[in-house]
Design an enzyme around this catalytic site. Structure first.
Site, PDB file in Angstrom:
ATOM      1  CE  LYS A 126      89.842 -92.306  22.940  1.00  0.00           C
ATOM      2  NZ  LYS A 126      90.717 -91.813  22.279  1.00  0.00           N
ATOM      3  CD  GLU A 210      83.089 -89.178  18.876  1.00  0.00           C
ATOM      4  OE1 GLU A 210      82.740 -88.735  19.987  1.00  0.00           O
ATOM      5  OE2 GLU A 210      84.262 -88.833  18.682  1.00  0.00           O
ATOM      6  CG  ASN A 245      94.224 -89.494  14.198  1.00  0.00           C
ATOM      7  OD1 ASN A 245      93.809 -89.026  14.794  1.00  0.00           O
ATOM      8  ND2 ASN A 245      93.785 -90.185  13.733  1.00  0.00           N
ATOM      9  CD  GLU A 285      94.159 -84.518  23.513  1.00  0.00           C
ATOM     10  OE1 GLU A 285      95.414 -84.239  23.217  1.00  0.00           O
ATOM     11  OE2 GLU A 285      92.808 -85.752  22.769  1.00  0.00           O
ATOM     12  CD  GLU A 298      91.647 -88.410  24.589  1.00  0.00           C
ATOM     13  OE1 GLU A 298      91.394 -90.045  25.041  1.00  0.00           O
ATOM     14  OE2 GLU A 298      92.313 -88.565  23.512  1.00  0.00           O
ATOM     15  CG  ASN A 300      94.753 -86.318  27.317  1.00  0.00           C
ATOM     16  OD1 ASN A 300      94.328 -87.501  26.823  1.00  0.00           O
ATOM     17  ND2 ASN A 300      95.313 -85.829  25.872  1.00  0.00           N
ATOM     18  CG  PHE A 358     105.815 -88.680   7.196  1.00  0.00           C
ATOM     19  CD1 PHE A 358     106.721 -87.899   8.425  1.00  0.00           C
ATOM     20  CD2 PHE A 358     105.558 -88.411   5.795  1.00  0.00           C
ATOM     21  CE1 PHE A 358     106.835 -86.849   7.578  1.00  0.00           C
ATOM     22  CE2 PHE A 358     104.855 -87.253   5.538  1.00  0.00           C
ATOM     23  CZ  PHE A 358     105.337 -85.929   6.258  1.00  0.00           C
TER      24      PHE A 358
END
Lengths: 704, 612
Positions: A126, A210, A245, A285, A298, A300, A358
């Site tokens: 990253k 960040e 996420n 992304e 990032e 992928n 969930f």
């Protein structure tokens, strides 16, 4: 497009797909289309899985545990050698972003259908990827690019950027090792927590900080690059509907992006890909804030789960493109040939129970029928003819009826994708697709997905990555669908029509359609007297409620026999009309279970005589064995998987009983607490012997 | 002990629960009905007084009962209670106005008398006894009929027939109908005959005339060829009549036997059924029970205690649970009477009217070729010792997944039940590997044998699915006569002349292979799935014999390779073909269509001597 000299071109004749489930099926599908042979790999648990039967050949690569099979590089390399495959497609997850695997393939002279080892490595980290992105002129989130080793450094950097900030693990993913801090105190705490989590999850406790983007949208750019230096970006995907996420709904294009922003993001994505010499399919992304400013997140370096929405709006087969690129072919189209055709929407259908936070569910897909384009068109052709005419439904799945969803692998059942002329059309199609998707045997999230299709914020496009958290989780979780009075009447009308048809079928010998059928239907605790009578034309039934409402149903499919879906065009007494797609899940003697708008409802169906006499029927008494696990057969107790005081969830293994040399697993009938063990391993069991006892439900509730 | 005595005691025991109900009623009516309690406690001495109570009185009591029930029950039932009230109000409106008193002529007197008797017959044992019946979760004889038959189709026989006894004051306790409602009606448009015993009238006790009423409808059912359904709710023989009532039972039994194999006979136990009364249900084709409100035994708990010192409750001795799981007397238990009547209707939808009729063919919405059967191709586990659910396979092969199981809770190692294939009734017999590995033992052999014989009587084709490692070993089985009982199933299959289609899904070993509708027993179409293992015995056992003292593992592997497959059976023609599991439904449908023209007769004989 231009071809670069020196790139070896070779036709691939056989591909090994180093994956399982839907993506393995997906790759097989395209390979077959291209006339390329496929090899599926499987773990011992997957011997009969759908992906195995989709391929021309299959080979076992190890036991159930992923780390010993689907992640077992030596075994997979051996499988490639054994089957003579020339190329390997890694799918997503598992080894798809494992540079060591890609390197090993390269060393063996096997084409890795994906980017170069260098690109995987460069984008896999990253921090490194952000540095490269900044160099390539990609807009990045303000923050500190680099490793922060101490608490003091974190505080200094956080104050420089300005709160709120996000503390992230360098090796992170899936929300692990991530903390948001709004002040110094939270920054210190977040530093400690993220570090511990990162260490535990990834064995790598390096952190960076960040700027935290508020109300962010997750929007990503799919690109495809060949080995000749040609890079094309495709229409963006909006993946903002996420839960912890994990993406839940994805669409293309984004309802938020303007052509200018699209161009800016696309060009920056291409610049980044060029910087690392990227080839194959990849995704950059971005987070996009409310001012439509985008920030690099990032890249992928693989095919993504949600790639079908891009395929449907671009008209490209991305797997085909990846294979062509791997073969050394240049792209057959240029950037200005890329257009956006209509709107695509994807729902991720999971084996999880939205009503229970969930939680993942496991079990057997007792009934499983995927929706089809024809079916959805049939439902919509009267009410939305334009949508029906051009609408498409695609269901990418790796399961079929009777497959077991286990805890060993991903709980995703399928990706359900619809494509229409515009966003509203795609949503209309998705509603019908979800309503006609028959999944029975385990808990799934179709109810929640269906609820999202009517959610005002989703419909308006005012979405961000926190939508599910704000609209559901923070309000006490998803509590289920509550049909309106009018919707209840729709369902009652369907239940009445099904009863009429059953009566009709049972008396078929006389060929006389039953005249008016009076019924007392019970739904959600209240009774409704209705009369079902044949309407003007043969397949039309009129259902009239005793309290004045009416529905006229033009039935196209009864939901009996080979299909579980009841389809009708309903005319309501207020002049409105709509397509009703209701699943007939189960039929009992005095009731039936329907799935309506994604949710199961039991509708009692009694004749007036029965309803009149029902008052005398005793309340069902819970058997005294309800709190016990009893042996269903005579045998020997082989093992007990639980101890006294253990909390167990429904479906969890409790004990194994051996009878006639067969091992039978006994599972928890519901969530409970084990209060006592009555037998121990080695004991002989007779039928109905109590093996263990659960706490009484009231006691369990009190202790919870 | 003389039979008569036994029966008398049994009857006394059968009355036990009534006392409980009486207590219940005392509490229940503590408010406005204080006068009712002593009357009820006077057991059967209610006589005409209450039975002839004017309709409005009965109506009010019904409403009271209904609303009390509803208040105690779930709120969702409130609307049902108010519905009951409406219905009762209707009755009140319909109260007939009788001809004026002053012009009494003999004709008028007779008409009035007829009306009174009919009202009496309709009122059964009267409002109080009906309330008692309802409080126990039981319905009246007429209410049950209204649930069983198509709405408005009931035609009653002998409505006002009454007993002729006069001993023990019985001449003062004459009831129109004499404790049983009989007649005929329709179920899904097809005629059935019904006897429904009325517990509110003299405890539903069987008198000479009560038996005559039953015999009359039995004779008519035989004459025209239509099923007979008996709803049993009776305290037993009417002991005041002595031998006359006993003879009544005998008359019924004789007719049960003669009707056996001619018309389907179904018994539903909806209350007590004790002593000699149990044998009529036992002689019929199917006996169903209602959980928690019915029981059957030859001798009740008190006699059991006196004779064997066993302390047992009526429920444990002869409740639905006992008979559906332990004894096998009961072919199916229902949670309540509403379900029971709906269940009997559903069962009747599969059955022919008689052995002179074909079973009804219904329009099927389930096509012969269906898309979702691929899952069958991988259903049988690779590990031969791993169980799977045969019922799930059956449900996928038959129409609409609708299997009506017979004796679902008894001998669960074999599945028996009715289903349809392309709308035509079939009888399903299937080993269940989930239970005892699907082996044949005494209970499963007897269960399946009786089912096979029922199907053969009524020309219902048999579809047999086989996964069976053999007969169950052990002293318990051998001492109890596994040989004798196992032979029943062998006999039943061998004797059956209906179309027989057999599919071996996995194990078919030894004598069990022969028994399970094999080719050798005149199987019409016999198939094996690729996963089938057809051999004289399992590889391990065979190796023990073949390789005495030598390498057993090696021998086991050799035997497995050679015989643990369907090849040898197919080479010999013992199976007609190997079948892809996903083709099973289509192939069976084709065979059944073909076999509609099957003609096969056993040698003429008085009857065979089946091992009993």
């Amino acid at each position: 497009m231009a071809a670069r000299p020196g790139v070896v071109r070779r036709a691939i004749k056989k591909i090994l797909i180093a994956n399982r489930g839907e993506i393995s099926c997906r790759v097989s599908h395209t390979a077959r289309k291209l006339g390329i042979k496929t090899v599926a790999i499987f773990s011992e648990a997957d011997r009969h899985a759908k992906h195995v039967s989709m391929a021309d050949e299959s080979i076992c690569v190890g036991p159930t545990l992923s780390s010993k099979s689907y992640l077992n590089v030596p075994n997979i390399l051996q499988a490639i050698r054994d089957t003579g495959a020339e190329a390997v497609h890694p799918g997503y997850g598992f080894l798809s972003e494992n540079s060591k695997f890609a390197a090993a393939c390269e060393a063996d002279g096997i084409e890795f259908i994906g980017p170069s080892v260098h690109a995987i490595e460069a984008m896999g980290d990253k921090i490194q990827s952000k540095l490269i992105a900044r160099d390539a002129g990609v807009h990045c989130i303000p923050g500190f690019i680099g490793i922060l080793d101490t608490q003091d450094e974190i505080l200094r950097v956080a104050n420089e950027i300005g709160y709120p900030v996000m503390i992230k693990a360098s090796a992170g993913g899936g929300g692990k090792g991530m903390r948001i801090a709004y002040n110094d105190k939270e920054a210190v705490e977040g530093y400690r927590m993220s570090r511990e989590e990162a260490k535990a999850s990834f064995g790598d406790d390096r952190l960076f900080v960040e700027k935290f983007i508020e109300e962010p949208r997750h929007i990503e750019i799919q690109l495809i690059a060949d080995k000749h230096g040609n890079i094309v970006y495709l229409p963006e995907r909006e993946c903002s509907i996420q839960r912890r996420n994990q993406k839940v709904l994805e669409e293309a294009p984004s309802p938020f992006i303007t052509p200018e922003v699209r161009k800016r993001m696309g060009e920056q994505a291409v610049a980044l890909a060029a910087k690392v010499g990227y080839h194959s399919a990849g995704t950059v992304e971005f987070l996009v804030d409310k001012h439509r400013q985008h920030y690099f997140l990032e890249m992928n370096t693989r095919l993504q789960v949600e790639h079908p929405v891009t395929e449907l709006v671009s008209g490209l087969d991305l797997v085909e493109q990846m294979i062509r690129v791997a073969e050394g072919q240049p792209l057959a189209f240029t950037q200005d040939q890329v257009t956006i055709r209509g709107w695509a929407l994807e729902s991720r259908v999971y084996a999880e129970d939205p009503l229970r936070g969930f939680l993942p569910s496991t079990g057997r897909l007792e009934k499983y029928v995927e929706p089809t384009t024809e079916g959805v068109r049939l439902s919509l052709e009267e009410t939305e003819p334009a949508v029906a005419a051009s609408g498409l439904v695609r269901c990418d799945s790796g399961v079929r009826e009777w497959a077991d969803i286990t805890m060993h692998y991903d709980p995703m059942i399928s990706k359900l994708i619809t494509h229409g002329a515009d966003r509203a059309a795609a949503i209309s199609l998705m509603r019908v697709a979800l309503d006609t998707y028959v999944i029975d045997g385990l808990a799934h999230n179709v109810n929640f997905l269906r609820e999202m299709m009517d959610h005002p914020r989703f419909l308006s496009g005012a979405i961000d990555t926190k939508l599910i958290e704000h609209e559901f989780i923070s309000k006490g979780g998803y509590t289920g669908y509550k049909p309106s009075d009018s919707q209840q009447r729709d369902l009652l009308a369907v239940a009445g029509a099904v009863q009429w048809k059953l009566a009709d079928l049972a008396t078929a010998a006389h060929d006389a359609a039953p005249a008016a059928l009076p019924l007392v239907l019970t739904l959600l605790g209240s009774s409704h007297r209705v009369t079902v009578s044949p309407g003007a034309s043969p397949a039309v039934l009129d259902v009239a409620g005793a309290d004045g409402w009416r529905r006229s149903l033009a039935v196209r499919q009864w939901g009996l026999g080979s299909s579980s879906v009841f389809r009708a065009l309903a005319h309501a007494d207020d002049g409105s009309r709509r397509a009703l797609d209701v699943q007939v899940i189960d039929r009992g003697l005095l009731s039936a279970v329907f799935q309506y708008n994604g949710t199961k409802f039991t509708v009692g169906a009694l004749s007036p005589e029965q309803a009149h006499l029902a008052q005398y029927m005793p309340e069902p008494v819970e058997s005294s064995l309800a709190n016990c696990l009893v042996s269903p057969m005579p045998g020997v107790l082989l093992s007990l998987a639980v101890a006294k005081g253990d909390k167990v969830v429904m479906g969890q293994e409790l004990a194994v009983v051996e009878a006639m040399k067969m091992q039978n697993i006994l599972r928890a009938p519901c969530d409970a607490v084990v209060s006592d063990l009555a037998k121990s391993p080695g004991d002989t069991l007779a039928v109905d012997d109590i093996i263990l006892e659960f706490e009484a439900p009231e006691a369990a509730a009190a202790s919870a | 002990m003389a039979p008569a005595n036994t029966w008398k005691l049994a009857t006394t025991c059968a009355m036990q629960p009534i006392r409980l109900v009486q207590q219940l009623l005392v509490r229940h009516s503590a408010g406005s009905h204080t006068a009712a309690a002593p009357r009820v406690l006077a057991r059967f001495g209610i006589g005409a007084a209450l039975a002839a109570a004017p309709a409005p009185v009965a109506a009010r009591q019904l409403v009271t009962c209904a609303s009390t029930n509803a208040a105690r029950g779930a709120t969702s039932r409130r609307s049902l209670a108010s519905m009951a009230a409406e219905v009762v109000d209707d009755d009140e409106d319909e109260t007939h106005t009788l001809p004026a008193q002053q012009q009494l002529t003999p004709k008028l007197i007779a008409r009035r008398r007829v009306h009174e008797l009919e009202q009496q017959a309709l009122n059964g044992g009267g409002a109080e006894r009906i309330a008692t019946q309802h409080a126990r979760g039981k319905l009246t004889a007429r209410e049950r009929i209204s649930l069983l038959l198509d709405s408005g189709s009931f035609r009653e026989t002998d409505m006002i027939k009454a007993h002729r006894g006069s001993d023990f004051g019985m001449d003062k306790k004459r009831f129109a109908g004499d404790g049983v409602v009989t007649g005929q009606g329709k179920v899904f448009g097809r005629t059935v005959f019904v006897c429904s015993q009325d517990f509110t009238v003299l405890g539903g006790s069987l008198s000479e005339t009560h038996a005559e009423k039953i015999c009359k409808v039995m004779d008519r059912a035989m004459l025209v060829g239509a099923p007979l359904i008996c709803l049993n709710d009776s305290g037993g023989a009417r002991i005041q009549e002595g031998i006359a009532s006993l003879a009544g039972y005998a008359e019924v039994f004789q007719r049960n036997v003669l009707a056996s194999g001619v018309i389907p006979q179904i018994s539903v136990i909806m209350g007590p059924c004790a002593g000699g009364a149990v044998y009529s249900p036992a002689l019929t084709d199917f006996t169903f029970m209602v959980r928690d409100s019915s029981y059957m035994f030859v001798t009740g708990p008190e006699v059991v205690r006196a004779v064997t010192n066993e302390d047992v409750t009526a429920e444990a001795l002869g409740g639905a649970q006992t008979h559906s799981r332990v004894s096998g007397v009961c072919h199916g238990a229902f949670d309540n009477e509403l379900e029971a009547m709906a269940g009997i209707r559903r069962l009747l939808s599969f059955l022919p009217q008689s052995n002179r009729h074909k079973a009804p063919v219904l329009r099927s919405l389930d096509p012969r070729e269906r898309a979702n059967l691929d899952c069958l191709d991988s259903v049988v586990p690779d590990d031969p010792n791993q169980p799977y659910d045969m019922r799930a396979i059956v449900e996928r092969i038959i129409d609409d997944g609708e299997l009506v199981e017979i004796q679902p809770e008894y001998a669960r190692n074999i599945i028996t039940g009715f289903a349809r294939m392309e709308g035509r009734t079939v009888g399903i017999v299937a080993n269940q590997p989930r239970e005892l590995a699907g082996c044949l033992d005494i209970d499963s052999s007897v269960k399946a044998a009786r089912f096979v014989r029922f199907c053969d009587c009524f020309e219902i084709p048999l579809v047999t699915l086989v996964d069976m490692p053999g007969f169950l070993p052990g002293t318990v089985q051998e001492y109890n006569g596994l040989i004798r009982h196992g032979a029943k199933l062998l006999f039943a299959y061998a004797e059956a002349t209906v179309p027989k289609v057999t599919v071996i899904t996995r194990k078919a070993y030894g004598g069990g292979y022969i028994t399970m509708s094999s080719k050798h027993l005149r199987g019409d179409a016999n198939y094996a799935w690729p996963s089938a293992e057809i051999a004289v015995m399992g590889a391990k056992g065979a190796a023990e014999i073949i390789a005495r003292g030598k390498d057993k593992d090696q021998a086991t592997r050799e035997y497995e390779t050679k015989f643990a497959n369907p090849i040898m059976a197919a080479e010999r023609g013992f199976v007609d073909g190997l079948l892809r599991p996903s083709d099973t439904r289509r192939v069976i449908c084709e065979d059944l269509e073909l076999l509609q023209g099957k003609q096969l007769k056993n040698p003429a004989k008085k009857h065979a001597n089946m091992p009993l």
